[in-house]
Design a protein around this motif. Structure first.
Motif, PDB file in Angstrom:
ATOM      1  N   UNK A   1      80.028  29.717  35.664  1.00  0.00           N
ATOM      2  CA  UNK A   1      80.334  28.373  36.145  1.00  0.00           C
ATOM      3  C   UNK A   1      79.909  28.100  37.574  1.00  0.00           C
ATOM      4  N   UNK A   2      78.899  28.847  38.065  1.00  0.00           N
ATOM      5  CA  UNK A   2      78.483  28.656  39.462  1.00  0.00           C
ATOM      6  C   UNK A   2      76.992  28.344  39.610  1.00  0.00           C
ATOM      7  N   UNK A   3      76.301  28.079  38.512  1.00  0.00           N
ATOM      8  CA  UNK A   3      74.856  27.823  38.575  1.00  0.00           C
ATOM      9  C   UNK A   3      74.521  26.684  39.533  1.00  0.00           C
ATOM     10  N   UNK A   4      75.208  25.581  39.402  1.00  0.00           N
ATOM     11  CA  UNK A   4      74.918  24.427  40.262  1.00  0.00           C
ATOM     12  C   UNK A   4      75.305  24.715  41.716  1.00  0.00           C
ATOM     13  N   UNK A   5      76.400  25.405  41.891  1.00  0.00           N
ATOM     14  CA  UNK A   5      76.931  25.639  43.233  1.00  0.00           C
ATOM     15  C   UNK A   5      76.030  26.540  44.080  1.00  0.00           C
ATOM     16  N   UNK A   6      75.363  27.489  43.436  1.00  0.00           N
ATOM     17  CA  UNK A   6      74.558  28.431  44.237  1.00  0.00           C
ATOM     18  C   UNK A   6      73.076  28.032  44.326  1.00  0.00           C
ATOM     19  N   UNK A   7      72.734  26.845  43.825  1.00  0.00           N
ATOM     20  CA  UNK A   7      71.343  26.385  43.867  1.00  0.00           C
ATOM     21  C   UNK A   7      70.692  26.508  45.257  1.00  0.00           C
ATOM     22  N   UNK A   8      71.375  26.096  46.326  1.00  0.00           N
ATOM     23  CA  UNK A   8      70.731  26.173  47.656  1.00  0.00           C
ATOM     24  C   UNK A   8      70.402  27.600  48.104  1.00  0.00           C
ATOM     25  N   UNK A   9      71.041  28.586  47.483  1.00  0.00           N
ATOM     26  CA  UNK A   9      70.816  29.980  47.874  1.00  0.00           C
ATOM     27  C   UNK A   9      69.709  30.662  47.072  1.00  0.00           C
ATOM     28  N   UNK A  10      69.259  30.035  45.992  1.00  0.00           N
ATOM     29  CA  UNK A  10      68.341  30.702  45.067  1.00  0.00           C
ATOM     30  C   UNK A  10      66.934  30.864  45.631  1.00  0.00           C
ATOM     31  N   UNK A  11      66.392  32.055  45.414  1.00  0.00           N
ATOM     32  CA  UNK A  11      64.998  32.364  45.740  1.00  0.00           C
ATOM     33  C   UNK A  11      64.364  32.880  44.449  1.00  0.00           C
ATOM     34  N   UNK A  12      63.382  32.160  43.925  1.00  0.00           N
ATOM     35  CA  UNK A  12      62.763  32.555  42.661  1.00  0.00           C
ATOM     36  C   UNK A  12      61.624  33.538  42.893  1.00  0.00           C
ATOM     37  N   UNK A  13      61.656  34.644  42.154  1.00  0.00           N
ATOM     38  CA  UNK A  13      60.577  35.626  42.191  1.00  0.00           C
ATOM     39  C   UNK A  13      59.668  35.398  40.991  1.00  0.00           C
ATOM     40  N   UNK A  14      58.434  35.825  41.112  1.00  0.00           N
ATOM     41  CA  UNK A  14      57.483  35.634  40.016  1.00  0.00           C
ATOM     42  C   UNK A  14      57.861  36.483  38.807  1.00  0.00           C
ATOM     43  N   UNK A  15      58.413  37.659  39.056  1.00  0.00           N
ATOM     44  CA  UNK A  15      58.835  38.550  37.974  1.00  0.00           C
ATOM     45  C   UNK A  15      59.993  39.414  38.471  1.00  0.00           C
ATOM     46  N   UNK A  16      60.552  40.217  37.575  1.00  0.00           N
ATOM     47  CA  UNK A  16      61.764  40.958  37.915  1.00  0.00           C
ATOM     48  C   UNK A  16      61.493  42.060  38.950  1.00  0.00           C
ATOM     49  N   UNK A  17      60.300  42.612  38.955  1.00  0.00           N
ATOM     50  CA  UNK A  17      59.993  43.650  39.950  1.00  0.00           C
ATOM     51  C   UNK A  17      59.873  43.028  41.339  1.00  0.00           C
ATOM     52  N   UNK A  18      59.323  41.838  41.412  1.00  0.00           N
ATOM     53  CA  UNK A  18      59.246  41.162  42.705  1.00  0.00           C
ATOM     54  C   UNK A  18      60.644  40.805  43.201  1.00  0.00           C
TER      55      UNK A  18
END
Length: 250
Positions: A155-172
């Motif tokens: 229940x925190x997906x929307x709340x943590x949006x500003x903190x998210x950093x997307x990597x190209x893949x799981x190793x990155x």
């Protein structure tokens, strides 16, 4: 004598040329999901010892590798991080449908660069001191999709949006945590074998199973050798290695 010497040289060069051709034929080109970086490398080393067949890997996100194979990239085997991508390739006749095999179930962990031995959970993610959270891009990475599902179940997906950093893949994503470019990350358990970070195993009930499958692309010019490698991965020896890196048996 000169003629005999010439014939001898000609036979020598033909033999050398034949050896080079054989060596080239004995190399398999494998497209592999990034969570397999450690495990598949070890499996490949064992396979090469037993068969003499060399392997060259291209590790990346399953979604991007799927696109490359669909566009005709000349891979001999594709080990995807989720079976749905193999099914997509079967639908467009880009891989041999009969070659599809399940080889592992992936597990995911929540890893912190510096947790001071705190429990790493949803509260840790919401803590103001946790500035950045990395996940693989859910648009093309199965572990990223599982991370998103987990955050939604908490229940925190929307709340943590500003903190998210997307990597190209799981190793990155792992490298972002390792380099402290992210405070915490959702990472494949299979990448944690030599890591010294504090981490928590994610309960599988929080996301759909990361059911991993492989298949032989139609572009492969050596499907028989590809089948040998596929069989080795799902053999007891291959499964033992995968299990040692934290994968579950499918």
């Amino acid at each position: 004598m000169q003629w005999k010497h010439f014939l001898g040289l000609l036979v020598f060069f033909i033999l050398i040329s034949g050896c080079e051709s054989t060596n080239e034929e004995q190399t398999l080109y494998v497209a592999a999901a990034s969570d397999l970086f450690n495990a598949l490398t070890e499996i490949g080393d064992e396979f090469t010892k037993e068969t003499g067949i060399q392997i060259e890997y291209t590790f990346g996100s399953t979604g991007l590798l799927t696109q490359q194979i669909q566009e005709g990239a000349p891979f001999d085997l594709f080990t995807a991080a989720h079976e749905s991508y193999i099914d997509k390739l079967i639908e467009v006749d880009a891989v041999d449908a009969n070659s599809k095999e399940y080889y592992a179930i992936g597990r995911m962990v929540l890893v912190a660069a510096d947790s001071n031995e705190q429990k790493i959970d949803s509260s840790f993610l919401l803590d103001p001191n946790t500035k950045t959270i990395t996940i693989a891009n859910p648009e093309h990475a199965p572990y990223g999709k599982a991370a998103k599902e987990t955050l939604e179940s908490w229940g925190i997906w929307e709340e943590i949006q500003p903190k998210l950093v997307f990597a190209e893949n799981i190793r990155q994503a792992y490298q972002f945590v390792e380099s402290e470019n992210a405070d915490v990350g959702f990472i494949a358990l299979s990448l944690m074998n030599e890591a010294e970070f504090n981490y928590e195993l994610i309960d599988e009930a929080n996301h759909k199973p990361i059911l991993q499958a492989l298949a032989i692309p139609k572009q492969s010019e050596q499907p028989e050798l590809s089948k040998q490698l596929a069989d080795f991965i799902i053999s007891s020896k291959g499964q033992e290695i995968l299990k040692s890196y934290g994968f579950d048996t499918p």
